[in-house]
Design a protein around this motif. Sequence first.
Motif, mmCIF file in Angstrom:
data_model
loop_
_atom_site.group_PDB
_atom_site.id
_atom_site.type_symbol
_atom_site.label_atom_id
_atom_site.label_comp_id
_atom_site.label_asym_id
_atom_site.label_seq_id
_atom_site.Cartn_x
_atom_site.Cartn_y
_atom_site.Cartn_z
ATOM 1 N N PRO A 1 0.809 -1.225 0.000
ATOM 2 C CA PRO A 1 0.000 0.000 0.000
ATOM 3 C C PRO A 1 0.838 1.270 0.000
ATOM 4 N N LEU A 2 2.086 1.180 0.477
ATOM 5 C CA LEU A 2 2.959 2.350 0.481
ATOM 6 C C LEU A 2 3.558 2.622 -0.890
ATOM 7 N N LEU A 3 3.380 1.689 -1.830
ATOM 8 C CA LEU A 3 3.807 1.871 -3.221
ATOM 9 C C LEU A 3 2.575 1.915 -4.120
ATOM 10 N N ASP A 4 1.507 2.511 -3.631
ATOM 11 C CA ASP A 4 0.247 2.606 -4.375
ATOM 12 C C ASP A 4 -0.314 1.243 -4.731
ATOM 13 N N GLY A 5 -0.064 0.249 -3.854
ATOM 14 C CA GLY A 5 -0.616 -1.083 -4.061
ATOM 15 C C GLY A 5 0.098 -1.915 -5.108
ATOM 16 N N ARG A 6 1.256 -1.460 -5.569
ATOM 17 C CA ARG A 6 1.972 -2.203 -6.615
ATOM 18 C C ARG A 6 2.641 -3.457 -6.074
ATOM 19 N N ARG B 1 12.192 6.879 7.402
ATOM 20 C CA ARG B 1 13.533 7.364 7.070
ATOM 21 C C ARG B 1 13.925 6.968 5.651
ATOM 22 N N ASP B 2 13.416 5.846 5.173
ATOM 23 C CA ASP B 2 13.750 5.398 3.820
ATOM 24 C C ASP B 2 13.143 6.315 2.763
ATOM 25 N N LEU B 3 11.903 6.718 2.984
ATOM 26 C CA LEU B 3 11.263 7.646 2.048
ATOM 27 C C LEU B 3 12.018 8.962 1.999
ATOM 28 N N ALA B 4 12.410 9.481 3.162
ATOM 29 C CA ALA B 4 13.137 10.749 3.201
ATOM 30 C C ALA B 4 14.475 10.642 2.466
ATOM 31 N N ALA B 5 15.177 9.524 2.640
ATOM 32 C CA ALA B 5 16.474 9.355 1.973
ATOM 33 C C ALA B 5 16.304 9.275 0.464
ATOM 34 N N LEU B 6 15.276 8.571 0.000
ATOM 35 C CA LEU B 6 15.063 8.443 -1.442
ATOM 36 C C LEU B 6 14.644 9.769 -2.070
ATOM 37 N N VAL B 7 13.870 10.570 -1.358
ATOM 38 C CA VAL B 7 13.534 11.910 -1.853
ATOM 39 C C VAL B 7 14.811 12.735 -1.982
ATOM 40 N N SER B 8 15.700 12.615 -1.001
ATOM 41 C CA SER B 8 16.994 13.290 -1.070
ATOM 42 C C SER B 8 17.786 12.824 -2.283
ATOM 43 N N GLY B 9 17.739 11.509 -2.554
ATOM 44 C CA GLY B 9 18.446 10.968 -3.707
ATOM 45 C C GLY B 9 17.912 11.503 -5.016
ATOM 46 N N LEU B 10 16.601 11.647 -5.102
ATOM 47 C CA LEU B 10 15.974 12.207 -6.297
ATOM 48 C C LEU B 10 16.487 13.622 -6.544
ATOM 49 N N ASP B 11 16.596 14.408 -5.489
ATOM 50 C CA ASP B 11 17.062 15.783 -5.630
ATOM 51 C C ASP B 11 18.505 15.836 -6.104
ATOM 52 N N ARG B 12 19.352 14.921 -5.600
ATOM 53 C CA ARG B 12 20.758 14.929 -6.008
ATOM 54 C C ARG B 12 20.915 14.606 -7.496
ATOM 55 N N ILE B 13 20.054 13.753 -8.043
ATOM 56 C CA ILE B 13 20.140 13.449 -9.478
ATOM 57 C C ILE B 13 19.890 14.706 -10.304
ATOM 58 N N PHE B 14 18.963 15.543 -9.857
ATOM 59 C CA PHE B 14 18.732 16.801 -10.584
ATOM 60 C C PHE B 14 19.890 17.768 -10.413
ATOM 61 N N ASP B 15 20.580 17.704 -9.275
ATOM 62 C CA ASP B 15 21.817 18.487 -9.136
ATOM 63 C C ASP B 15 22.841 18.046 -10.170
ATOM 64 N N GLU C 1 7.580 12.811 -3.066
ATOM 65 C CA GLU C 1 7.211 11.570 -2.383
ATOM 66 C C GLU C 1 6.327 10.702 -3.270
ATOM 67 N N GLU C 2 5.411 11.317 -3.997
ATOM 68 C CA GLU C 2 4.541 10.547 -4.901
ATOM 69 C C GLU C 2 5.362 9.863 -5.990
ATOM 70 N N PHE C 3 6.356 10.586 -6.521
ATOM 71 C CA PHE C 3 7.182 9.979 -7.565
ATOM 72 C C PHE C 3 7.989 8.813 -7.003
ATOM 73 N N VAL C 4 8.507 8.955 -5.791
ATOM 74 C CA VAL C 4 9.248 7.856 -5.164
ATOM 75 C C VAL C 4 8.351 6.631 -5.040
ATOM 76 N N ARG C 5 7.121 6.807 -4.585
ATOM 77 C CA ARG C 5 6.215 5.668 -4.416
ATOM 78 C C ARG C 5 5.868 5.020 -5.757
ATOM 79 N N THR C 6 5.782 5.816 -6.800
ATOM 80 C CA THR C 6 5.401 5.296 -8.117
ATOM 81 C C THR C 6 6.560 4.632 -8.842
ATOM 82 N N SER C 7 7.773 5.096 -8.556
ATOM 83 C CA SER C 7 8.936 4.576 -9.289
ATOM 84 C C SER C 7 9.772 3.606 -8.477
ATOM 85 N N CYS C 8 9.413 3.379 -7.212
ATOM 86 C CA CYS C 8 10.213 2.503 -6.351
ATOM 87 C C CYS C 8 10.117 1.052 -6.826
ATOM 88 N N ALA C 9 11.263 0.440 -7.010
ATOM 89 C CA ALA C 9 11.365 -0.967 -7.420
ATOM 90 C C ALA C 9 12.497 -1.587 -6.609
#
Length: 516
Positions: free
Chosen positions: A76-81, A401-415, A442-450
Motif C-alpha cells: 500500500p505504500l507503493l500505491d498497491g503495486r 527514514r527510507d522515504l526521506a532518503a530516497l527523496v533526497s536521492g531524487l534531488d541529487r540526481i537533478f543536481d 514523495e509521490e514519484f518515489v512511491r510510483t517509481s520505487c522498485a
Amino acid sequence: MNTTEQHLVAYDYVVVGGGSAGCILAARLSEDPCATVLLLEAGPDHAGAESVDRPATWATLLGGEYDWGHSYAPNPLLDGRAVPIPRGRVLGGSSSINAMLWYRGCADDYDAWEDAGAKGWNFRTLLPYFRRAEDWEGGATELRGSGGPLRITRPTDPHPIAAGLLGAASELGMAVLDDSNGPDIEGASLANLTVADGRRVSTARAYLDPAAGRPNLTVRTDATVIGLVFGGSRCVGVRYDDGAGVCEVRAETETLLCAGTISSPHLLLLAGIGDPTQLRRHGIDVRVALPGVGRNLQDHPLLMGVNFRARTPLGPARDNGGGAILNWKSDPSLPQPDLHAFVVQGSHATPEVAARYDVTGDVFAVSPGLMRAHSVGELTLQSADPAVAPRIDPRYLSDPRDLAALVSGLDRIFDLADTASYRALIEHPAAPDRRLSGADAEEFVRTSCATFFHTAGTCSMGYGPDAVVDSDLRVHGVEGLRVVDASVMPVLPSCNTNAPVIALAERAAALIRGEE
C-alpha cells in the motif's frame, strides 16, 4: 528416473541450487577427488544461452525464460503495486541474469555481521575470499586479487552517459575514484564488471565449466528440489522433480542449501523448520522450532529511475548498458554513504511512470537507490504445496527514514543533471519532467520505487532467538544441513550482492573442507 523407490542414489555432498554460491561449492568441493558432489539446478543449462552472454542487453532477461518470475507482495505504500523480484533460474543463477556489477561496499558492512552475532564473520576474514575469487584487471593489491576464476574489468571506452556521471560528480565536489572496490567508496567511478572479452562471466562460466570433466562431479539441470529428506534429526538428502517424476537422492556427508533468499527458507519451512505457529497453520508438523526462518528479509529499494531526453542519439549500448556508479550520503553526519546511483543507457521506468511520461526514443536514466534501508520484511508460507511460491514482502518504505532518503536521492540526481557535464548531453528532463519537491517528490518515489534485487537475510546467521544458522552455516537443531547463500547475511551489505555471496561461498567451501 521415474520412481523414488527404485532409484536411490548417494553422494557425499548434495548442493541444492546452481546459482552464485552453488556453482562455487560444487566446483570447490569436487577439487577433492575422493568427494562425490551432486549439483541440482531447477533451471536449464547455461550452455548455448546466447542471451545470457550478452552484457549490454542483460535487462531483457528479466521476466523471461531464465527468471523465476517472483513478485513482492502488493504494497500500500507503493500505491498497491506488486514489484517484480527477478531471480535467476538457469545454471549460474542470478549471476547469469544480473547487471554484472562487482561491488562489495565498505568494510563496515561485514564487521556488522559479527556485531549482529555471526561470530568470526567480518571484513578481515572475508577479504581473502574476495581476493581468491578475483582476476582483477589492475592486478593484485592488498584489497584486490588476481588469477582467480572471475575476470573483473572496467569499461575501456565508457559510454558518454557513464563518462558524464564522473564529470558531473566532480563538478559537485564529489570524489572520482579509480576503483569502486578500493579503500574509499564515496564518490563516482567506472563500474567493476564481471565481463571478459565482451561476454558475461557468471559463476557457471568461471567455476563450473572448468570443473565439468571431473568424474566425481555430477550436475543435473531442470531438477527442482521439492523437499528435504530426514532420518531422525539429520537431513539425509532431498527429493526433486526432474519433469519425469519425483526422485530421491541421499547426501552421505551434507546437504548444502544454496537455493537463494527465497527458496532456501521456503524449503526449510516445508520441512517443518520454522515458526511453529506458521507451520501448524498450514498443517506442517514442527520438526525444529526456528521462528527466524523467513524473517529479517532485507533489500535495497531502487528508484527506476530519473529519465532524461538526450540531445543526440545515444547509439548502441556498451558494457553492461551502464558503466558508472556513484555513492553518497543522504545526511553528511552518516558514517558511510547510504545512497547509490548508476546510469542506464536507455529508459528506466516502472510501467506506471512510463504511462504518465514520455520515455520513448533517445532517453537515458540516472537511477538512485537506498543501500542502507531501515525497512525490514519477511517471507511466509502461502501453502504447504511446494509448487506455491511463498509470500515475499520487504515492506518497502515502512520506515519513514527510507522515504526521506530516497527523496533526497531524487534531488541529487537533478543536481547532477544541472552540471555542465550533463547539460551538454540532456535536452530536458523526461520522467519526472521537472525537479520535484514535497508531496510531489514523495509521490514519484512511491510510483517509481522498485528493487535492486538484492534480497537477503531470511536464514540469518547468528545465535540469537531469530538466528537460523550458526557461524559454520549449519542449521540450528539439524545435523547434516547448511545454508550457503545471501539468506544467511544478518545485515545486508551496502552493495550489489553478487560479490559478497561469492566471497561467502568461497569461505564456506574452506570451512566445509576444514581449511579454516
